[in-house]
Structure formats: structure tokens, C-alpha cells
Design a protein around this motif. Structure first.
Motif, short mmCIF file in Angstrom:
data_model
loop_
_atom_site.label_atom_id
_atom_site.label_comp_id
_atom_site.label_asym_id
_atom_site.label_seq_id
_atom_site.Cartn_x
_atom_site.Cartn_y
_atom_site.Cartn_z
N VAL A 246 66.07 51.06 50.30
CA VAL A 246 64.92 51.99 50.29
C VAL A 246 65.15 52.96 49.14
CG1 VAL A 246 63.62 53.71 51.60
CG2 VAL A 246 64.65 51.76 52.80
N ARG A 247 64.14 53.11 48.28
CA ARG A 247 64.34 53.78 46.99
C ARG A 247 63.55 55.08 46.89
NH1 ARG A 247 66.04 49.79 42.92
NH2 ARG A 247 66.29 47.77 43.92
N GLY A 248 63.98 56.11 47.60
CA GLY A 248 63.43 57.44 47.44
C GLY A 248 61.96 57.56 47.81
N VAL A 249 61.59 57.10 48.99
CA VAL A 249 60.18 57.05 49.37
C VAL A 249 59.73 58.35 50.05
CG1 VAL A 249 60.24 54.55 49.61
CG2 VAL A 249 60.64 55.97 51.63
N ASP A 250 58.47 58.67 49.85
CA ASP A 250 57.81 59.79 50.51
C ASP A 250 56.69 59.26 51.40
OD1 ASP A 250 59.37 61.57 49.00
OD2 ASP A 250 57.86 61.67 47.40
N PHE A 251 56.53 59.82 52.59
CA PHE A 251 55.42 59.41 53.47
C PHE A 251 55.19 60.49 54.52
CE2 PHE A 251 59.34 57.84 55.29
CZ PHE A 251 59.24 58.16 56.64
N ARG A 252 54.01 60.47 55.10
CA ARG A 252 53.63 61.38 56.19
C ARG A 252 52.89 60.58 57.25
NH1 ARG A 252 52.93 66.96 54.63
NH2 ARG A 252 51.02 67.09 55.87
N ILE A 253 53.24 60.81 58.50
CA ILE A 253 52.61 60.10 59.61
C ILE A 253 52.02 61.13 60.57
CG2 ILE A 253 53.02 58.61 61.61
CD1 ILE A 253 55.10 57.15 59.92
N ALA A 254 50.72 61.01 60.82
CA ALA A 254 50.00 61.99 61.63
C ALA A 254 50.27 61.77 63.12
CB ALA A 254 48.50 61.89 61.36
N PRO A 255 50.13 62.82 63.93
CA PRO A 255 50.23 62.65 65.38
C PRO A 255 49.13 61.72 65.90
CG PRO A 255 50.30 64.98 64.76
CD PRO A 255 49.88 64.22 63.54
N ASN A 256 49.42 61.04 66.99
CA ASN A 256 48.44 60.19 67.68
C ASN A 256 47.83 59.16 66.75
OD1 ASN A 256 46.88 59.19 69.78
ND2 ASN A 256 45.23 60.66 69.46
N SER A 257 48.66 58.50 65.97
CA SER A 257 48.17 57.48 65.04
C SER A 257 48.97 56.19 65.21
CB SER A 257 48.27 57.97 63.59
OG SER A 257 49.62 58.24 63.24
N TYR A 258 48.37 55.10 64.79
CA TYR A 258 49.05 53.81 64.77
C TYR A 258 49.25 53.43 63.31
CZ TYR A 258 50.57 49.43 66.94
OH TYR A 258 51.33 48.39 67.40
N VAL A 259 50.50 53.44 62.86
CA VAL A 259 50.83 53.21 61.46
C VAL A 259 51.72 51.98 61.37
CG1 VAL A 259 51.92 54.17 59.39
CG2 VAL A 259 50.67 55.68 60.96
N THR A 260 51.45 51.13 60.38
CA THR A 260 52.22 49.91 60.19
C THR A 260 52.96 49.95 58.86
OG1 THR A 260 50.66 48.60 61.49
CG2 THR A 260 52.09 47.41 60.02
N LEU A 261 54.25 49.61 58.91
CA LEU A 261 55.03 49.34 57.71
C LEU A 261 54.89 47.86 57.41
CD1 LEU A 261 58.30 51.32 58.51
CD2 LEU A 261 56.72 51.82 56.64
N LEU A 262 54.27 47.53 56.30
CA LEU A 262 53.93 46.14 55.97
C LEU A 262 54.58 45.73 54.67
CD1 LEU A 262 52.16 43.58 56.47
CD2 LEU A 262 50.35 44.75 55.18
N GLY A 263 55.18 44.55 54.67
CA GLY A 263 55.76 44.03 53.44
C GLY A 263 56.55 42.77 53.72
N PRO A 264 56.95 42.05 52.68
CA PRO A 264 57.71 40.81 52.85
C PRO A 264 59.13 41.09 53.31
CG PRO A 264 57.60 41.38 50.54
CD PRO A 264 56.74 42.39 51.25
N SER A 265 59.83 40.05 53.71
CA SER A 265 61.23 40.19 54.10
C SER A 265 62.03 40.78 52.94
CB SER A 265 61.81 38.82 54.47
OG SER A 265 61.14 38.28 55.59
N GLY A 266 62.91 41.74 53.27
CA GLY A 266 63.76 42.34 52.26
C GLY A 266 63.14 43.49 51.50
N CYS A 267 61.94 43.94 51.91
CA CYS A 267 61.27 45.01 51.16
C CYS A 267 61.76 46.40 51.55
CB CYS A 267 59.75 44.93 51.33
SG CYS A 267 59.17 45.41 52.97
#
Length: 368
Positions: A34-55
Motif C-alpha cells: 500500500v503506497r501512501g493512500v488517502d481516503f475518507r469513509i462516511a458514517p452509515n455507508s457501504y464502501v467497497t475496496l475494488l481491485g485485482p489480486s495483489g493491488c
């Protein structure tokens, strides 16, 4: 009882994210997962981390759950740093890919296992276990052992065991991968319905684009340890941030070209398919290398000399429609959807057109 009004922000800070990552990095002995990522996840939400194997998506999930330490960066839950907080002390529960149920315990005992450390009365424990089983429609199976359950039923028990602790955040690590296609579709509906009823935030890891689109309020697309885009499914599909996202999500047709002019939210691009004015990402300038993205369903067979020519190479019957693959000028592979009773013959030359206002232009990737 598991409260459905969990999503209410009693602090009055409605805009504060439930979970925030700042420059999150994970290094396994020189391998940058994992290369220095920024993200924000809101309350009461359904969020998916999507990507190929090894991402890097599972590594990121494990850092959030407390099963892996950050190499650098910050993770905050409800505005509080998670640094040094062990997994057992985080208000976060995980549903694992293999369910991780205890085979010697009943469904009821599996669900209540984690409550034994909460110093609850027997009455409170029984009530909460009953409520969790009711939420996942497994009350009639309470006395059974995991071996007596189907894969879908075991999945429900794993969910009940996770939600009985009333976590602030529920992590799901490819929870549907062991199910058949029909059961996966049924469980997608149940998962989203459960998240809405509970008012809980779900963070779900998958490599399945269809699954991500069916479940998510937002999708975080990862590639090679980086976040390519975080947005709603519609935004990601219609306005991908990069050629990678356009190709990975829905398999867009990609035509490389050069920007001849950019004004406002549109640009003119010169490609082997022709010259088109289309909506575009911000920041493109004259002379920039760029990529024209056209979704397969936007292309249509064209009469006369309009459009651009392709030669049909493959046709695949998909029930209600045909998937047609072809080659265009510049050795560009083109896919389109044809709903005619019969597709164009393999080897035939046909002309294709599309509405330029529904296509999209992105910057070319580095080195491309």
C-alpha cells in the motif's frame, strides 16, 4: 436489540468521516503493498475496496482491522488515531472469507462467543444473540452446528457473530467468494439490506466489479498499492479518473490520441478512430497525450460512410444480446453490444458510431 438509528451523529459533527486514512503505507520487506493512500469513509455507508489480486486492498483492510501495523501514515476512527490500538480493542469487527466458525459450537454459541468477554448478564447476552440471529434470518437454525449449514447459512452466522458486538465499522474480506453465482446475487441483496437496517458502516473487499456496483454507495478502486479513484459507482463508470479505471470497470474501449484543444469540461482529441469533441477530465492541455474512452453499449452499427470502420473478429451470444469484438485502425480492439437477432459476420467490415457527449477523455498514463 441492534439499533437501526446507529447512524445518527450525536456529536453534531455530521461532516466528519467515520474512518480516515492519511498517507497510509504498508511495506513487507521492501515490497510496497500500500503506497501512501488517502481516503475518507462516511458514517452509515457501504464502501467497497475494488481491485485485482495483489493491488493492496486486503492489506489495507487488515491494517484497519488491527491485524497488520502501518509502516507509516495515520488511520483515524471517529477522529481518534488507531495507532497502538490492538484489534481486540477496536470497535471494528471482521467477516472473513472462510467464515472462521467454530465447528464444535452451535450457531447460537458461535454468535455469542465474543460477548463472553463483555461482562454482560446472561439475559443481555441471550437477547443480543437472538437479535443478531433475527437480523440475518437464522433464528430457526440456532441449535445447529456449522457442518449442518449451507454456505449461505454459514455466511449469515458469520455476519451475526460480527454485528452482535455492535461495531462502529464492519469489515468484509471477500465474504461471497465461496458461494455459487445465484447465492452470491441473493447475498448481495441481503448484505445491502442488512447494512441499511443496522445503520452501520460496511467496508467490503472484492475483485468482482458486478458485486461492487450492486452493493456500494462508494467504490475505492485500487491498483498496484494506490487508490486510482474513490467515488459513487455511477461516477466511476461514467467519469473514470484514469484509463486504468475505465478499462477495469466495465471494459471501456480505449483509443489513444492527442489533445488538439480543451475548453472548460470538454476537449478535442485526435485518435486513429477520428477526431472527436467529448467531455474530459480537468487539466488537459493542447498537445497532451490522452485516451478516448467509449463504453461498449454506446457504440452502434452505422449505415453509409458515417462513423469509423472496424473488422469483426469474434461474436459471443449472451442470451438477450451479442458481444461483438472487432479491430479498428491503429490495431485498436473494439467491443460493442448488438441486440439484433444476428450479429455481423466474422471477417466483415462494418462502420460504428457513438454520441460523443457520452464518451470521456482521460490523460494518458505515465509512459503511455
Amino acid at each position: 436489540m441492534i439499533a437501526a438509528d446507529r447512524a445518527k451523529d450525536t456529536s453534531g459533527q455530521e461532516n466528519r468521516p467515520l474512518l480516515q486514512g492519511i498517507a497510509v503505507h504498508k511495506d513487507y520487506g521492501g515490497v510496497h503493498a500500500v503506497r501512501g493512500v488517502d481516503f475518507r469513509i462516511a458514517p452509515n455507508s457501504y464502501v467497497t475496496l475494488l481491485g485485482p489480486s495483489g493491488c493492496g486492498k486486503t492489506s489495507l483492510l487488515r491494517m484497519i482491522g488491527g491485524f497488520e501495523a502501518l509502516s507509516s501514515g495515520v488511520l483515524e476512527l471517529d477522529g481518534q488515531s488507531l495507532a497502538g490500538v490492538p484489534a481486540s480493542k477496536r470497535p471494528v469487527n471482521t467477516v472473513f472469507q472462510n467464515y472462521a466458525l467454530f465447528p464444535h459450537l452451535s450457531v447460537q454459541e458461535n454468535v455469542g462467543f465474543g460477548l463472553a468477554y463483555r461482562r454482560l448478564s446472561k439475559g443481555d447476552m441471550a437477547s443480543r444473540v437472538e437479535g443478531a440471529l433475527s437480523q440475518v434470518q437464522m433464528t430457526p437454525m440456532a441449535k445447529r452446528r456449522p457442518r449442518q449449514l449451507s454456505g449461505g447459512q454459514q455466511q449469515r452466522v458469520a455476519l451475526a457473530r460480527a454485528i452482535v458486538n455492535e461495531p462502529r465499522l464492519l469489515l468484509l474480506d471477500e465474504p461471497l467468494s465461496a458461494l455459487d453465482r445465484r447465492m452470491r446475487k441473493d447475498m448481495q441483496i441481503e448484505l445491502k439490506d442488512l447494512q441499511r437496517r443496522l445503520g452501520m458502516t460496511f467496508l467490503h473487499v472484492t475483485h468482482d466489479q458486478e458485486e461492487a456496483f450492486a452493493l456500494s454507495d462508494e467504490i475505492i478502486v485500487m491498483n498496484n498499492g494506490r487508490i486510482e479513484q474513490q467515488a459513487s459507482p455511477a461516477e466511476i463508470y461514467r467519469r473514470p479518473a484514469s484509463a486504468y479505471v475505465a478499462d477495469f470497470i466495465g471494459g471501456a474501449n480505449l483509443a489513444p490520441g492527442t489533445i488538439l484543444g480543451a475548453v472548460g469540461e470538454a476537449a478535442v482529441i485526435d485518435t486513429p478512430l477520428g477526431r472527436f469533441e467529448c467531455p474530459a477530465v480537468a487539466g488537459l492541455r493542447d498537445g497532451d497525450k490522452a485516451v478516448l474512452c467509449i463504453r461498449p453499449e454506446l457504440l452502434r452499427l452505422q449505415a453509409g460512410e458515417d462513423g469509423f470502420e472496424v473488422v469483426v473478429t469474434h461474436t459471443v451470444f449472451r442470451g438477450a444480446e451479442w458481444l461483438v469484438e472487432a479491430k479498428a485502425s491503429g490495431d485498436i480492439t473494439i467491443s460493442l453490444i448488438v441486440d439484433d437477432p444476428e450479429p455481423p459476420a466474422v471477417g466483415s467490415a462494418v462502420r460504428l458510431g457513438f454520441d460523443p457527449t457520452r464518451a470521456w477523455i482521460v490523460a494518458a498514463s505515465a509512459g503511455g
